[in-house]
Design an enzyme around this catalytic site. Sequence first.
Site, PDB file in Angstrom:
ATOM      1  N   PHE A 152      62.933  18.534  42.649  1.00 57.26           N
ATOM      2  CA  PHE A 152      63.492  18.734  43.988  1.00 57.26           C
ATOM      3  C   PHE A 152      62.568  18.204  45.086  1.00 57.26           C
ATOM      4  O   PHE A 152      62.594  18.677  46.211  1.00 57.26           O
ATOM      5  CB  PHE A 152      63.832  20.216  44.227  1.00 57.26           C
ATOM      6  N   ARG A 153      61.727  17.237  44.723  1.00 52.34           N
ATOM      7  CA  ARG A 153      60.802  16.594  45.654  1.00 52.34           C
ATOM      8  C   ARG A 153      59.783  17.565  46.245  1.00 52.34           C
ATOM      9  O   ARG A 153      59.213  17.315  47.314  1.00 52.34           O
ATOM     10  CB  ARG A 153      61.569  15.847  46.754  1.00 52.34           C
ATOM     11  N   LEU A 154      59.541  18.667  45.542  1.00 48.99           N
ATOM     12  CA  LEU A 154      58.504  19.617  45.941  1.00 48.99           C
ATOM     13  C   LEU A 154      57.219  19.262  45.197  1.00 48.99           C
ATOM     14  O   LEU A 154      56.710  20.028  44.373  1.00 48.99           O
ATOM     15  CB  LEU A 154      58.964  21.054  45.644  1.00 48.99           C
TER      16      LEU A 154
END
Length: 205
Positions: free
Chosen positions: A182-184
Site C-alpha cells: 500500500f506504498r507504506l
Amino acid sequence: MTETALTSGDFTTSREPFALFAAWLEDAGKSEPNDPNAVALATVDSDGLPDVRMVLLKGFDEHGFVFYTNFESAKGQEILSTMKAAMCFHWKSLRRQVRVRGPVEIVSDSEADAYYATRPRGSRIGAWASKQSRPLESRFALEKAVAEYTARYAIGDIPRPAHWSGFRIVPQSIEFWHDRPFRLHDRLVFTRAADGNWEKTRLYP
C-alpha cells in the site's frame, strides 16, 4: 525470491550505513540478473541543469563510493567543476533503493592504477581510443582509433591514460528505502554529523 527479499526485516535498527549497504549489495548479487553494482549517477552541468546516467560501482568502504571514468567526458567535466554528485541504486528484484549524496574526491593514482590493471585488455585500449562524450563522425573512426592503439600497445603493459581515473563520493547522507504494501514503504536516512558520526532518522514514505 527469499523471505528477506520480500520483507524489510530489521534494517531500520541498523546503527551505521556501510554494513547495511554491504548486506544489501550482497543480496542484490544473488538476485539481480545483470550488474547488481549498476547505479544512476547524477551531476549538474555548467548551466545548472541536472544530468544522470548509469555507471558501475567499483568499490566502497567507510570513506565512500568509487567509480571510474574519462575525466574529459561530460560527467567527468561536470564533477570536476562542482566536486559534488549523487547516486541512486535500485534493485528491482529486491524492491530496494539506496540514495547517496555528497562531495567528491579524486582517488589516488595508485588506486586508479590498481583498478585499471584489472580491466580486460580491450577495455584498457578503449580508454585510450574513446574521446568520451564528444562528437563521433562515424563508427569507422572509433574502430580506426581502437586499431591504432591496439598496434601501439601490441606488446607489454598498457599504461593508464592521465585523463582516466576514479571519483569517490564521500557521503553526507545515505538513504535506504524498502517497498512495503500500500506504498507504506520503509525509509531510513543516515546523515553525517559534524563530528563524523552518523545520525539516523526514519522518514515517512
